[in-house]
Scaffold this active site. Structure first.
Site, short mmCIF file in Angstrom:
data_model
loop_
_atom_site.label_atom_id
_atom_site.label_comp_id
_atom_site.label_asym_id
_atom_site.label_seq_id
_atom_site.Cartn_x
_atom_site.Cartn_y
_atom_site.Cartn_z
N ASP A 109 0.68 -1.07 0.10
CA ASP A 109 -0.19 0.21 -0.05
C ASP A 109 0.94 1.14 -0.05
O ASP A 109 0.86 2.13 0.98
CB ASP A 109 -0.96 -0.17 1.18
CG ASP A 109 -2.05 1.05 1.17
OD1 ASP A 109 -2.52 1.44 0.02
OD2 ASP A 109 -2.47 1.47 2.30
N ASP B 175 3.47 1.51 8.22
CA ASP B 175 2.48 0.90 7.84
C ASP B 175 2.59 -0.15 6.80
O ASP B 175 2.17 -0.10 5.83
CB ASP B 175 1.42 1.75 7.51
CG ASP B 175 0.03 1.32 7.57
OD1 ASP B 175 -0.22 0.22 8.05
OD2 ASP B 175 -0.97 1.93 7.13
#
Length: 345
Positions: A216, A238
């Site tokens: 992502d 993340d």
């Protein structure tokens, strides 16, 4: 679309006191100052500590969305982060506390990471893109060493078929455009499935390789520290969406603008990338199919999260006839894009 049971979502129980108690349960003592950070999928908080933890006066506590990932899948995310740190790739890993990176309290799984400052990278700057490309190559070099065992792959099954079936079964697509959406989606899937790499089957010899990815890698997941300050350059955060897939998945979300601009941006990224790792240019044909898969998956993601009180507040436009007509229009555009020649680098 209405939210009929917002109070029943598990995150309603995650009060500031519960966050502080969770930290205290593993011996991390906050001084009472707690700030919620921007995150929809999970709940993330910055906590100031009474005394530094491993030299960190502030930490970030991440409470995973219940029932999304298994403990084994989260453990693979954490292991990947620590593999990257061992290879001196600038990611922000979860801290080991009492020998563990994953903890449980009050029905929540959570981790604690160092707080790391930074700003969004200036993607108009070719030098910044080249720098990011170098570090993406280093991430992929580590990612290619071994596969994920528990985390899923990025393919047409997980990002299109299953989301489509769920949306149709739960009648989430506006009835006025349901037929048009289904038709456009079917045409798009025919084009996507023509790429063996995204088919979901085991790769044959000579096909594009699938590796562990960030998954992502949009600009919001890269913190940039300017030159002249300690540890300058990009720092990746993340890894929550880390999956197995083609390397280009971690590049295409950094592209924007008209085709000419995207070619320039891609050229800078690949120039940096190939200083550390060869980039398979066959993957350029996957950019638009991957963009289309994300479009499909995003609608199902929003629909599935609608019982979370944060979603109706922040995405009030979702679910309307206009929203779904917009999805039809974008699918039609993507069908055209997938039939155009791929970008070059």
């Amino acid at each position: 679309m209405t939210d009929t049971h917002p109070s029943q979502h598990p995150y309603t129980a995650l009060t500031p006191d519960v966050v502080q108690d969770a930290l205290a349960s593993i011996g991390v003592w906050g001084d009472g100052r707690l700030a919620a950070l921007n995150s929809f999928e999970n709940r993330v908080y910055q906590a100031h500590l009474e005394s530094p933890l491993d030299g960190h006066p502030q930490v970030v506590a991440k409470f995973y969305r219940p029932d999304r990932w298994s403990d084994a899948q989260i453990a693979e995310e954490h292991a990947f982060a620590h593999d990257l740190v061992s290879a001196e790739v600038p990611v922000v890993p979860p801290l080991r506390i009492n020998g563990e990176t994953l903890h449980h309290f009050g029905g929540f799984a959570f981790s604690v990471s160092p707080r790391r400052g930074g700003r969004r990278p200036e993607l108009e700057d070719a030098e910044v893109l080249e720098w990011i490309g170098r570090f993406l190559a280093r991430i992929h070099t580590v990612g290619a060493v071994k596969p994920f065992v528990h985390r899923p792959a990025l393919d047409v099954t997980t990002f299109a078929h299953e989301p489509r079936d769920w949306l149709m079964e739960h009648q989430m697509v506006a009835s006025e455009v349901r037929s048009a959406w289904s038709s456009a989606l079917g045409e798009a899937l025919t084009l996507i499935e023509s790429h063996p790499t995204l088919s979901g089957r085991a790769p044959a010899d000579g096909e594009i390789r699938r590796i562990r990815l960030h998954g992502d890698c949009h600009p919001g997941n890269i913190l940039w520290t300017p030159e002249g300050r300690p540890e300058p350059g990009p720092h990746f955060v993340d890894l929550d969406d880390a999956r197995t897939g083609p390397a280009v998945q971690d590049l295409w979300m950094l592209l924007s603008g008209e085709r000419r601009q995207q070619i320039q941006q891609l050229g800078a990224l690949v120039d940096g990338y190939e200083q550390f790792r060869e980039f398979d240019r066959r993957e350029l044909a996957l950019i638009e199919p991957l963009r289309t898969l994300r479009l499909i998956h995003y609608s199902a993601w929003l629909a599935r999260r609608w019982d979370d009180p944060a979603f109706p507040i922040n995405f009030p436009w979702f679910g309307s006839r206009d929203y779904w007509q917009g999805q039809v229009d974008m699918l039609v555009e993507q069908i055209e894009e997938m039939q155009n020649p791929p970008l070059v680098a």
